[in-house]
Scaffold this active site. Structure first.
Site, PDB file in Angstrom:
ATOM      1  N   HIS A  70       0.890  -1.271  -0.061  1.00  0.00           N
ATOM      2  CA  HIS A  70       0.075  -0.062  -0.182  1.00  0.00           C
ATOM      3  C   HIS A  70       0.936   1.186  -0.081  1.00  0.00           C
ATOM      4  O   HIS A  70       1.783   1.445   0.662  1.00  0.00           O
ATOM      5  CB  HIS A  70      -0.984   0.025   1.189  1.00  0.00           C
ATOM      6  CG  HIS A  70      -0.282   0.225   2.540  1.00  0.00           C
ATOM      7  ND1 HIS A  70       0.062   1.357   3.120  1.00  0.00           N
ATOM      8  CD2 HIS A  70       0.135  -0.918   3.444  1.00  0.00           C
ATOM      9  CE1 HIS A  70       0.381   1.012   4.330  1.00  0.00           C
ATOM     10  NE2 HIS A  70       0.391  -0.302   4.505  1.00  0.00           N
ATOM     11  N   ASP A  72      -0.147   4.267   0.963  1.00  0.00           N
ATOM     12  CA  ASP A  72      -0.567   5.563   1.889  1.00  0.00           C
ATOM     13  C   ASP A  72      -0.027   5.172   3.349  1.00  0.00           C
ATOM     14  O   ASP A  72       0.564   4.365   3.607  1.00  0.00           O
ATOM     15  CB  ASP A  72      -2.358   5.326   2.159  1.00  0.00           C
ATOM     16  CG  ASP A  72      -2.674   4.161   2.467  1.00  0.00           C
ATOM     17  OD1 ASP A  72      -2.357   3.000   2.157  1.00  0.00           O
ATOM     18  OD2 ASP A  72      -3.681   4.358   3.261  1.00  0.00           O
ATOM     19  N   ASP A 100       6.038   1.617   7.524  1.00  0.00           N
ATOM     20  CA  ASP A 100       4.822   1.214   6.842  1.00  0.00           C
ATOM     21  C   ASP A 100       4.428   2.037   5.687  1.00  0.00           C
ATOM     22  O   ASP A 100       3.640   3.153   6.035  1.00  0.00           O
ATOM     23  CB  ASP A 100       3.943   1.239   8.199  1.00  0.00           C
ATOM     24  CG  ASP A 100       2.575   0.664   8.008  1.00  0.00           C
ATOM     25  OD1 ASP A 100       2.451  -0.293   6.975  1.00  0.00           O
ATOM     26  OD2 ASP A 100       1.509   0.837   8.820  1.00  0.00           O
ATOM     27  N   GLU A 130      -5.252   1.848   2.841  1.00  0.00           N
ATOM     28  CA  GLU A 130      -4.861   0.880   3.498  1.00  0.00           C
ATOM     29  C   GLU A 130      -5.139   1.500   5.132  1.00  0.00           C
ATOM     30  O   GLU A 130      -5.499   0.052   5.896  1.00  0.00           O
ATOM     31  CB  GLU A 130      -3.673  -0.016   3.158  1.00  0.00           C
ATOM     32  CG  GLU A 130      -3.456  -1.302   4.014  1.00  0.00           C
ATOM     33  CD  GLU A 130      -3.097  -1.173   5.470  1.00  0.00           C
ATOM     34  OE1 GLU A 130      -3.111  -2.294   6.029  1.00  0.00           O
ATOM     35  OE2 GLU A 130      -2.479  -0.225   5.656  1.00  0.00           O
ATOM     36  N   GLU A 131      -4.516   2.169   5.302  1.00  0.00           N
ATOM     37  CA  GLU A 131      -4.824   2.755   6.661  1.00  0.00           C
ATOM     38  C   GLU A 131      -6.150   3.270   7.261  1.00  0.00           C
ATOM     39  O   GLU A 131      -6.147   3.656   8.390  1.00  0.00           O
ATOM     40  CB  GLU A 131      -3.659   3.768   6.762  1.00  0.00           C
ATOM     41  CG  GLU A 131      -2.253   3.331   6.389  1.00  0.00           C
ATOM     42  CD  GLU A 131      -1.483   2.537   7.404  1.00  0.00           C
ATOM     43  OE1 GLU A 131      -2.297   2.111   8.484  1.00  0.00           O
ATOM     44  OE2 GLU A 131      -0.458   2.358   7.287  1.00  0.00           O
ATOM     45  N   GLU A 159       4.500  -5.898   3.884  1.00  0.00           N
ATOM     46  CA  GLU A 159       4.055  -5.414   5.290  1.00  0.00           C
ATOM     47  C   GLU A 159       5.340  -5.608   5.903  1.00  0.00           C
ATOM     48  O   GLU A 159       6.139  -6.705   5.787  1.00  0.00           O
ATOM     49  CB  GLU A 159       3.031  -5.914   5.894  1.00  0.00           C
ATOM     50  CG  GLU A 159       1.770  -5.617   5.348  1.00  0.00           C
ATOM     51  CD  GLU A 159       1.139  -4.080   5.829  1.00  0.00           C
ATOM     52  OE1 GLU A 159       1.921  -3.521   6.671  1.00  0.00           O
ATOM     53  OE2 GLU A 159      -0.060  -3.513   5.071  1.00  0.00           O
TER      54      GLU A 159
END
Length: 358
Positions: A70, A72, A100, A130-131, A159
């Site tokens: 991801h 974001d 992250d 994603e967050e 991740e």
């Protein structure tokens, strides 16, 4: 902002994309740069859905691997631009997104550009949102509009896993537990009923709760049930008539979403409970042939993933998936977020060795 230079090292590419803020909901600029960069690569077929970019090889290989990350981050808090630091003799990149998970994204971009003849066909996925709530996630949207793009025999999420392989993930449930009372002036509290006081048994049950450790396919997952927010009251001289305790349940992947919901309802029996977010977990899937080959190639001892990640989306579609990326997950969302340079390089090397081998 100039075009992304995918000939940079994965470390320098991490610096570059971390310095492009992309808080959830504001990923468009970085998505544009990624789309333009991978669209220029003749060996990839590129598809874009909102701020999610998918790039695929079509080499006719008998197997396909999806590799996703991801783009974001959580909000910036005076931790951009990134900077280099040395801690106990080890060099790090410090700043929002380094863990992250833009270091993982940088590795994926680097390899997407350079692996023109991999041992398997590849599907690269860079996605948005994603967050935040699961229904906004770019992969959720893509699964509705182009489920065919998820077709794969194995998937890897970049991740943060400290450069280790983490199998599956816990499920995630959020619920609101409400108490109600009667509003009154605090000088005459006896004519009202205090909803905040009525929430004391909720907190007592949480304080007494003992989470399970659950073995699943050889990995042990730790569960949790915690209050994460309390809201109640409207003024300093008013007895509150409503109190809301938000609880977060992390549950082992052997427990279904329905079972997790029922467990929360049982714990808070007698209270008004509303589930507001629910994402099932994913079993490790480490017995899949490609998973075994991957573990052998990178020389990793698998561990459980305690948090929720999008491996669950692939698992729900019957695609075994693992987490493999640079960075310590305990520093994700931390204002002191930082990733060791060596882990970025090691993860790139591990993926390159496995994907490029005959």
């Amino acid at each position: 902002m100039p075009a992304l230079d995918l000939s940079q090292t994965s470390v320098d590419l991490t610096r570059t994309i971390c310095d492009i803020p992309s808080v959830s909901g504001d990923e468009g600029h970085l998505a544009d740069l990624i789309h333009d960069a991978v669209s220029a690569l003749p060996h990839l077929d590129v598809h874009r859905d909102g701020d999610t970019i998918v790039a695929r090889t079509h080499l006719g290989r008998p197997q396909r691997v999806a590799i996703a990350g991801h783009i974001d981050t959580v909000p910036v808090n005076a931790n951009l631009p990134v900077r280099d630091l040395v801690e106990d003799g080890e060099p790090y990149l410090w700043g929002r997104g380094t863990v992250d998970m833009k270091a993982g994204v940088a590795v994926q971009l680097k390899l997407a550009a350079e692996l023109t003849d991999p041992r398997v066909d590849l599907t690269w996925m860079w996605y948005d949102h994603e967050e935040v709530d699961a229904d906004l996630n770019g992969l959720t949207r893509l699964a509705r509009t182009r489920p065919d793009l998820f077709a794969a025999d194995f998937a890897i999420l970049g991740e943060p896993s400290n450069g280790a392989v983490e199998g599956g993930c816990n499920g995630n449930l959020r619920a609101l537990v409400r108490t109600r009372g009667v509003r009154a002036h605090s000088a005459r509290a006896w004519v009202g009923e205090n909803a905040i006081h009525a929430a004391a048994p909720i907190l007592a049950r949480l304080a007494e709760y003992r989470p399970r450790e659950v073995p699943v396919e050889g990995l042990v997952y730790r569960e949790g049930l915690n209050a994460v927010r309390i809201d109640g009251g409207i003024a300093g001289n008013v007895i509150p008539d409503l109190c809301v305790v938000e609880v977060n349940h992390r549950f082992a992947p052997s427990r279904t979403a329905e079972q997790a919901t029922q467990h929360v309802l049982d714990v808070f029996d007698g209270f008004d409970v509303e589930v507001i977010d629910l994402a099932p977990g994913a079993t490790p899937g480490l017995d899949a042939p490609l998973a075994r080959e991957f573990l052998a190639a990178v020389g990793a001892e698998p561990r459980p993933k305690y948090g929720w990640t999008d491996v669950a989306r692939f698992s729900a579609l019957g695609v075994p998936a693992v987490n493999y990326g640079p960075g310590d997950a305990s520093l994700a969302h931390h204002d002191d977020e930082r990733v060791p340079l060596a882990q970025i390089e090691d993860v790139e090397r591990g993926l390159r060795t496995w994907l490029a081998s005959p």
